[in-house]
Scaffold this active site. Structure first.
Site, PDB file in Angstrom:
ATOM      1  CD  GLU A 106       1.050   1.339   4.564  1.00 28.89           C
ATOM      2  OE1 GLU A 106       1.443   0.170   4.749  1.00 28.89           O
ATOM      3  OE2 GLU A 106       1.219   1.954   3.507  1.00 28.89           O
ATOM      4  CE  LYS A 144       0.804   0.456  -3.426  1.00 27.37           C
ATOM      5  NZ  LYS A 144       2.061   1.201  -3.175  1.00 27.37           N
TER       6      LYS A 144
END
Length: 416
Positions: free
Chosen positions: A204, A334
């Site tokens: 990330e 999500k």
């Protein structure tokens, strides 16, 4: 009526070089839009099913079965539907699948079409996606959570906690918050270099140095905040994603070579919160440790944000149970955990009605698709978590938020 005229999908690669689904929707007025589905590294047990081929190609991670489900099965039921009735489109796919977790079609097949359909509808109306999904009042820019040191499943190092993040609260607009976080990120890189640590980055975009324990990253981040000219606690706060389901074995938590009970780990967090300006802890306990979560919420729930990710997996039913049991006070959102735009929106609305904060989130396997940036503004989640500012698939979301800000978006900042 403008209707869905065609639906197709094909296999593309995500930011980790793994296959994923790109779905495209064509409307009867000629509008075409597509969407790319993300994929997680550390996943909750109760997430919607991501359909993989499990064959030799791509080490078993191909998604040709999911692609075929879009092209051959989903297309058959959504072609002809009203392009502007998102719920009907999503409900039709859910009914076709017939399971709670999309184990027949694959959540990666369904979500791709769901996202592409929403994008096509917005494009047809010539309005931004956030406006289409959120209505006239959707204009609040979320406070970002920047993952600047990676550990756990997101990096190959000795740090147990998965993410160490900074949150730029004390700014009047999103662009200044983004600049501050980026300056801190670059200052941290210089500090790591000077100390002889690796500045390789994780999935990330955060750095993944081999540090001695889980507190050293916090010390380094505090140093970076100060040396970048910002004030920790006032302008910049800290956040952790422990991803503790990955640490939970035989009823105990294993980290730093020791075993912790739920109560011991809660006190460990309490001490960290006394020493550092921590605003948020995500997945502080395992998704299976609901009794521990109740104790954690009682101990720290009135002091910091306690986020359920693996705990709730963006699932309305599980969140409702958590609300009834006073578990956590925030939820990570999500879309690929639950499988459709509509179901994601329903979960967010339930959370907001019950005073739970919402954080729109990426996955570790991302793409250039910026859907979640618009989605965060549309749903007024107030927070977004989409990595460090060093990888293009992460910056795609930040750059989209900068665009939205130019369209008169307000930054939530300290009003969170």
């Amino acid at each position: 009526m403008i209707f869905i005229e065609d639906v197709t999908a094909h296999e593309v690669l995500d930011s980790r070089g793994n296959p994923t689904v790109r779905a495209s929707v064509t409307l009867s007025d000629g509008t075409v839009a597509s969407a790319v589905v993300p994929s997680g590294a550390s996943t909750g047990k109760r997430e919607a099913l991501e359909l993989r081929d499990k064959e030799a190609r791509y080490g078993g991670k191909g998604v040709l079965k999911a692609v075929a489900n879009v092209n051959e099965r989903i297309a058959e039921v959504v072609i002809g539907l009203d392009a502007f009735n998102q719920k009907a489109i999503d409900d039709e796919m859910r009914e076709l699948d017939g399971t709670d977790n999309y184990s027949n079609l694959g959540a990666n097949a369904v979500l791709g079409v769901s996202m592409a359909a929403a994008r096509a509808a917005a494009k047809s109306l010539n309005i931004p996606l956030y406006r289409y999904l959120g209505g006239a009042n959707a204009s609040i820019l979320p406070v970002p959570m920047f993952n600047i040191i990676n550990g756990g499943a997101h990096a190959n190092n000795s740090v147990d906690f998965q993410e160490f993040m900074i949150m730029p609260f004390g700014f009047s607009n999103f662009r200044d918050a983004l600049r501050a976080a980026t300056e801190i990120y670059h200052k941290l890189k210089a500090i790591l270099n000077a100390a002889g640590h690796s500045t390789a980055v994780g999935d990330e975009g955060g750095f993944a140095p081999n540090l001695k324990d889980n507190e050293e990253p916090l010390k380094l981040i505090m140093q970076a905040i100060s040396e970048a000219g910002y004030e920790a606690g006032k302008q910049i706060k800290l956040a952790l994603d422990v991803a503790s389901s990955e640490l939970y074995k035989d009823g105990a938590y294993e980290l730093e070579g020791k075993k912790f009970s739920s109560e011991q780990l809660i006190e460990y967090y309490a001490k960290l919160c006394e020493k550092y300006p921590i605003f948020s802890i995500e997945d502080g306990l395992s998704e299976d440790d609901w009794d521990g979560w109740a104790k954690l919420t009682a101990r720290l729930g009135d002091k910091i944000q306690l986020v359920g990710d693996d705990l709730f997996v963006t699932n309305e039913k599980i969140l409702r149970e958590g609300i009834q049991k006073n578990i956590a006070n925030a939820i990570l959102i999500k879309p690929n955990q639950i499988g459709s735009v509509t179901q994601t929106m329903q979960t967010v609305r339930l959370a907001q009605r019950n005073g739970y904060r919402c954080i729109m989130s990426h996955r570790s396997g991302e793409s250039e698709d910026s859907f979640i940036a618009d989605f965060a503004v549309a749903l007024n989640t107030g927070e977004i978590k989409t990595g460090a500012t060093s990888r293009s698939e992460r910056n795609a979301k930040y750059n989209r938020l900068l665009e939205i800000e130019l369209e008169n978006g307000e930054f939530l900042g300290d009003d969170i």
